[in-house]
Design a protein around this motif. Structure first.
Motif, short mmCIF file in Angstrom:
data_model
loop_
_atom_site.label_atom_id
_atom_site.label_comp_id
_atom_site.label_asym_id
_atom_site.label_seq_id
_atom_site.Cartn_x
_atom_site.Cartn_y
_atom_site.Cartn_z
N ASN A 20 0.86 -1.26 -0.19
CA ASN A 20 -0.09 -0.02 -0.06
C ASN A 20 0.75 1.19 0.11
OD1 ASN A 20 -1.89 2.30 0.41
ND2 ASN A 20 -2.52 1.41 2.19
N ARG A 21 0.99 1.80 -1.28
CA ARG A 21 1.95 3.07 -1.47
C ARG A 21 1.32 4.57 -1.17
NH1 ARG A 21 6.45 0.29 -3.12
NH2 ARG A 21 7.71 2.28 -3.91
N GLN A 22 0.15 4.22 -0.73
CA GLN A 22 -0.62 5.61 -0.40
C GLN A 22 -0.35 6.19 0.76
OE1 GLN A 22 -2.94 6.41 -3.00
NE2 GLN A 22 -2.30 4.76 -4.06
N ARG A 23 0.51 5.39 1.63
CA ARG A 23 1.07 5.95 2.91
C ARG A 23 2.49 5.55 3.26
NH1 ARG A 23 -1.58 3.68 8.35
NH2 ARG A 23 0.12 4.28 9.02
N THR A 80 9.43 0.63 3.00
CA THR A 80 8.78 0.48 1.66
C THR A 80 9.23 -0.88 0.90
OG1 THR A 80 8.06 1.70 -0.25
CG2 THR A 80 10.22 2.12 0.59
N THR A 172 -11.78 4.20 -0.09
CA THR A 172 -11.32 5.29 -0.80
C THR A 172 -11.57 4.60 -2.28
OG1 THR A 172 -9.51 5.97 0.67
CG2 THR A 172 -9.44 6.70 -1.66
N GLN A 174 -12.63 5.37 -6.64
CA GLN A 174 -12.79 6.48 -7.53
C GLN A 174 -13.50 5.89 -8.70
OE1 GLN A 174 -9.24 8.22 -8.88
NE2 GLN A 174 -10.18 9.67 -10.37
N GLN A 180 -11.89 12.67 -9.22
CA GLN A 180 -10.94 12.43 -7.90
C GLN A 180 -11.75 11.48 -7.22
OE1 GLN A 180 -7.99 14.11 -7.53
NE2 GLN A 180 -7.99 15.56 -9.10
N ASP A 183 -13.79 9.44 -0.17
CA ASP A 183 -13.75 8.35 1.02
C ASP A 183 -15.14 8.38 1.64
OD1 ASP A 183 -11.10 8.10 0.95
OD2 ASP A 183 -10.66 9.85 2.20
N ILE A 219 -9.22 2.11 -3.97
CA ILE A 219 -7.77 2.58 -3.70
C ILE A 219 -7.19 2.15 -2.46
CG2 ILE A 219 -6.16 4.61 -3.78
CD1 ILE A 219 -8.13 5.99 -5.56
N GLU A 220 -8.09 2.23 -1.59
CA GLU A 220 -7.72 1.79 -0.07
C GLU A 220 -8.86 1.41 0.65
OE1 GLU A 220 -4.86 3.48 3.66
OE2 GLU A 220 -5.63 4.92 1.92
#
Length: 343
Positions: A20-23, A80, A172, A174, A180, A183, A219-220
């Protein structure tokens, strides 16, 4: 064995976090996530120590389990994967793994033929073929339909567990039309596969009727710990009873759709009905006439258009008009030498 199981749960949790590279993930974040998951799955409430997670990361980095995970620490703080596509779930199976899977297949095959397990036949055959081809390093005997580029499948287990344990999620998402992502709280009720895509059906807090979410647009996913789960009596079989596909309009009544099917496609439609409500009305010159009791949705139109000149909509008039318009637009595209226009 329990220790190995708990370790595997931690490895998978760390892997899920780093994918999960969103955070950004600190060591404390990873410790917290591992503790939460172990409590959820195993009822272990004493948490996970810093030393344990550090040891897990070193094992994942090493060749001990064959992971060789490309884990790095950025800014001396955030963990990461250097390879955004890496996951421990993508590594080849070991001989021991293959032996275990082979035993599982043999056990499952004992249930074939029992009516309660009819739905398992396809799954067992898929697993058996996969184990055979991997073990013997040979070509696959069965070519199952699949979508290699399908996104969002890694959310399947989280969503399944959320439905099973009646958990509220913060998603999250889309859609294709949204510029965009947004949430919102979501109360998942069940999962659905259609046309090689996965969907989760549930309730948005702000809306009373169910909605479909495509997993490839998620997305998440996070847990909404403080929210109370909305329990419904949604049943997948009943919910999709009157539709082709997954698009259900809560206030739309099913209509009687009357179709002419040419003789060249009639055998296929009769042996593989468009919908369970399909009825053969009569045989006519050049083909057959069938009826469906369904809502008029996008998937129905796509199915009809897919037959090309072999199917004609006879009723209702609203569907006749829509299909006629789309076909005329399609013909206009072919008649226009400048379509598509160059930028």
């Amino acid at each position: 064995m329990p220790a190995n199981r708990n370790a595997l749960i931690r490895y998978k949790t760390i892997d899920k976090c780093l994918r999960n590279r969103q955070r950004l993930w600190t060591l404390d974040d990873l410790i917290h996530e591992c503790s939460e998951v172990l409590y959820e799955y195993e009822g272990i409430d004493k948490g996970v120590s810093k030393r344990t997670v550090q040891s897990d990361i070193q094992i994942m980095r090493s060749d001990k389990l064959g992971y060789n995970a490309p884990i790095e620490v950025k800014e001396r703080k955030y963990y990461t994967y250097t390879d955004a596509e890496y996951s421990i779930t993508n590594i080849p199976l070991t001989d021991q793994d293959m032996g275990t899977l082979n035993e599982v297949v043999e056990v499952l095959k004992q249930f074939k033929g029992f009516s309660h397990f009819d739905d398992m036949d396809d799954m067992i055959k898929r697993l058996e073929d996969k184990v055979y081809t991997t073990k013997t390093n040979s070509r696959s005997i069965i070519d199952f339909e699949k979508n290699e580029g399908l996104k969002g499948l890694h959310f399947l287990d989280d969503l399944y567990q959320a439905v099973h344990k009646e958990q509220v999620l913060l998603i999250t998402y889309q859609s294709f039309r949204a510029r965009q992502p947004g949430d919102f709280e979501f109360h998942p009720q069940f999962l659905k596969e259609y046309n090689n895509r996965w969907f989760v059906i549930g309730i948005k807090k702000e809306e009373s009727h169910p909605i479909n979410l495509a997993l490839d647009r998620i997305i998440e996913i996070k847990k909404a710990e403080k929210s109370e789960y909305i329990q419904t009596d949604l049943n997948a079989k009943e919910y999709y009873k009157n539709v082709v596909g997954v698009t259900v309009s809560p206030n739309m009544k099913p209509r009687t759709v009357r179709l002419f099917v040419g003789y060249n496609h009639a055998p296929y439609v009769l042996t593989k009905p468009i919908h369970p409500s399909q009825q053969l009305v009569e045989k006519v010159k050049g083909g057959i006439i069938i009826t469906l009791e369904v809502q008029l949705n996008f998937e129905l139109e796509s199915k009809i258009l897919g037959f090309g000149d072999s199917v004609k909509v006879l009723a209702p008039q609203a569907l006749v008009t829509r299909i006629d318009k789309k076909l005329r637009v399609a013909v206009a595209h072919y008649d226009d030498p400048d379509f598509p226009e160059k930028r």
